[in-house]
Structure formats: structure tokens, C-alpha cells
Design an enzyme around this catalytic site. Structure first.
Site, PDB file in Angstrom:
ATOM      1  N   GLY A   6       0.834  -1.198   0.000  1.00  0.00           N
ATOM      2  CA  GLY A   6       0.000   0.000   0.000  1.00  0.00           C
ATOM      3  C   GLY A   6       0.869   1.249   0.000  1.00  0.00           C
ATOM      4  CB  CYS A   7       0.299   4.608  -1.434  1.00  0.00           C
ATOM      5  SG  CYS A   7      -1.409   4.847  -0.933  1.00  0.00           S
TER       6      CYS A   7
END
Length: 332
Positions: free
Chosen positions: A151-152
Site C-alpha cells: 500500500g502507498c
């Protein structure tokens, strides 16, 4: 000279367009299938005018067998819940899969199902998916057939915290991660709260206690720590297009000095091409990483409060998604 045959499932989202930006100039890549549900037969450079003259292809319908058969590497850029069936279908072919969604990031099936409110439909594949953070799993990525791209927010938090947690420099229960993201992090689908009139001159926190990236951050910090790690994570939405800025606080353990901290971070990242530990007095700004695969870190020790403060910035579409995915492909 062999070209890597690459396909993208879901090529019309923000992540898909960023992948094209990285892959079109890649000297060893030949793009094969670029799929889209709603733009079949549209020319890619008509849909993305910034690609005019650099690509002569059309978006196609997703035909899994054909796509997996024709490709060496497939990037899946779909919302959570949609990759499991595709990954299961891909397992019958000699094709590598990089999933930019969340379906294979969480190793605990119950946690995944509680967090994303869908069934883990391909549990037998979980063991084959390598978590795609090169700075932690480069050797596993080299030999992987399947990658779960992180995930970012998680990438920004982990790159900021892993050295300190690895070396047990901070109290594992004291970590607070305060993150801000640009609006592209919310994806390309239309909704009222993403309108310019709603966003501009506005600032807000969202999902502070139950954000979906919390279990992912804790999973990866815990696998690097002797002691149990818990984090407080609050994301905020900035009225900007792209970028993530995480300010991370943690209490430093007794006897740990500023020199220890600096040495830990310098050593952790001295051979990492995309992580830059800024020198003293330098502070990161989101514009400094926009459009790149870089993560910039400023590491500060406040002796007065005995806290480590880490400023960690990435481009959410770069190191937070497409850039990291291409880095993983190159390592594979």
C-alpha cells in the site's frame, strides 16, 4: 535481445497511467495487452493525450487465457476483491503477476476478510505471494512468481520505521504515524467528495482508527521486531494531486543516542537507489519526489522529549504504487 512482454489489467486508472509512463520508455519492455472495462477499442494516446506519439495501441477487453498466455509479466491494477480470481487463473500459466491491489498483502486470512469485507478466495496462493518492498524482501522478490505490491501509506511508513524497529531503537508501542496524501490516492472513480469544489482550500482526516493500511503496517513491522508492535495511524487528505507526507513519532529506548540512530538509517539505505536519507538541516517536500520512485527521509532526535521524529515522503503513484511495481519487475 529478448523483450519482456508486459500486460496491464486495468490500464485506465491512475496507477495504470503511471505504469505506462514508466514502461513505455523501458528499453526491455514490450507492451502486449492493456485492458479496460469501459474503454475497449479506444486508442491509448487518445485517452491519455500525454502519451501522444509514444504508443500505438488500443485498450482491449480482458480475456484472461489469452493475456496470461501472451505475457511474461502481468500488472493487476484493480480494486481489492478482484485480483484473487485472476491470480488463481494465472497460476496455470508461466507468467509472473504483480498485484497492485490489496488482496495478497495480508497473510492472515481473518484479518484480510475483516479489513476488506470480502472473502479471501485464493488462500492457497498466499504463501506464493512475496510482499513487494524491495528494501526488505529483495532476495525473495528476485525468485518470486507473484508479488503483492505494498500500500502507498504503508510504503511511506515502513521505509521510515523499519530501520528503527529492526534495531530496536524505539519503544514498539509508542509509534504514531500522521500521514497526508494527495487525492489520486483515492482512485479515479467519480464521487462528490473528490470534486475540486469540495477539495480545494480544504483539509480533512479520514478513517483514523480503522484505516485499511493499519494491519499491513503492523504485519510488516512485527515481522521485523522481537517485541510486539502497535501503531497509531491517522491519514489526511490534501487538496493536491499526488504525494504522501508521513510524520512519524516514536519514543527512543534508554541508552540510544542520536549517533546510533543516524548510523542505523545510513547503513540501512546506503545501497538503496530510491531511498535518500537527507542530511542534517534538509527537510523533505512533496514536490521533491513527485513523478519519481524516490522516498526521502529526514531523521531527527528530540533529546528534550526523547522522541525520534521521521519525515518520510513518497509519490503515492510512484514508490507508493507504479514505480515500486516496476522496480519489483526489474528485480524479478
Amino acid at each position: 535481445h529478448y523483450m519482456i512482454k508486459v500486460s496491464i489489467i486495468g490500464a485506465t486508472g491512475y496507477t495504470g497511467s503511471e505504469l505506462l509512463r514508466y514502461l513505455i520508455p523501458h528499453h526491455e519492455v514490450e507492451l502486449v495487452h492493456l485492458t479496460s472495462r469501459s474503454h475497449v477499442a479506444t486508442k491509448v494516446d487518445a485517452y491519455y493525450p500525454f502519451l501522444k506519439g509514444s504508443i500505438d495501441k488500443q485498450f482491449t477487453e480482458l480475456e484472461p487465457q489469452k493475456l496470461f498466455n501472451d505475457s511474461d509479466v502481468v500488472f493487476i491494477c484493480l480494486p481489492h476483491g478482484h485480483s484473487m480470481e485472476l491470480a488463481a487463473a494465472a497460476s496455470a500459466y508461466d507468467v509472473k503477476v504483480i498485484d497492485l491491489g490489496a488482496d495478497f498483502r495480508l497473510k492472515n486470512i481473518d484479518v484480510y476478510e475483516q479489513t476488506y469485507k470480502v472473502e479471501q478466495a485464493a488462500p492457497n496462493l498466499l504463501k506464493d505471494f512475496v510482499y513487494g518492498l524491495p528494501e526488505k524482501y529483495r532476495n525473495e522478490i528476485k525468485n518470486a512468481k507473484y508479488i503483492a505490491n505494498p500500500g502507498c501509506f504503508v510504503t511511506s511508513a515502513l521505509l521510515g520505521l523499519l530501520p528503527a524497529v529492526n534495531d530496536a531503537l524505539v519503544d514498539e508501542q509508542s509509534i504514531i504515524i500522521d500521514s497526508k496524501t494527495g487525492v489520486s490516492g483515492a482512485g479515479r472513480s467519480a464521487s462528490v467528495d473528490k470534486l475540486l469544489t469540495e477539495q480545494l482550500s480544504n483539509f480533512k482526516a479520514y478513517n483514523p482508527l480503522q484505516h485499511r493500511h493499519i494491519p499491513e503496517i503492523e504485519q510488516e513491522l512485527n515481522s521485523s521486531s522481537e517485541n510486539s508492535v502497535q501503531v497509531q495511524f491517522t491519514p489526511h487528505l490534501l487538496p493536491t494531486e499526488r504525494g504522501i507526507f508521513s510524520t512519524i513519532y516514536a519514543t527512543v529506548k534508554d541508552g540510544v543516542t542520536e549517533a546510533d540512530i543516524i548510523e542505523t538509517y545510513t547503513q540501512a539505505y546506503e545501497h538503496e537507489p530510491f531511498v535518500q536519507v537527507l542530511s542534517e538541516g534538509e527537510l523533505p517536500q512533496m514536490k521533491h519526489v513527485a513523478g519519481t520512485n524516490n522516498c526521502q527521509l529526514a531523521i531527527q532526535f528530540d533529546e528534550r522529549t526523547n522522541r525520534l521524529i521521521i519525515l518520510s515522503i513518497i509519490d503515492n503513484l510512484g514508490k507508493g504504487a507504479a514505480g515500486q511495481a516496476v522496480q519489483n519487475m526489474n528485480i524479478m
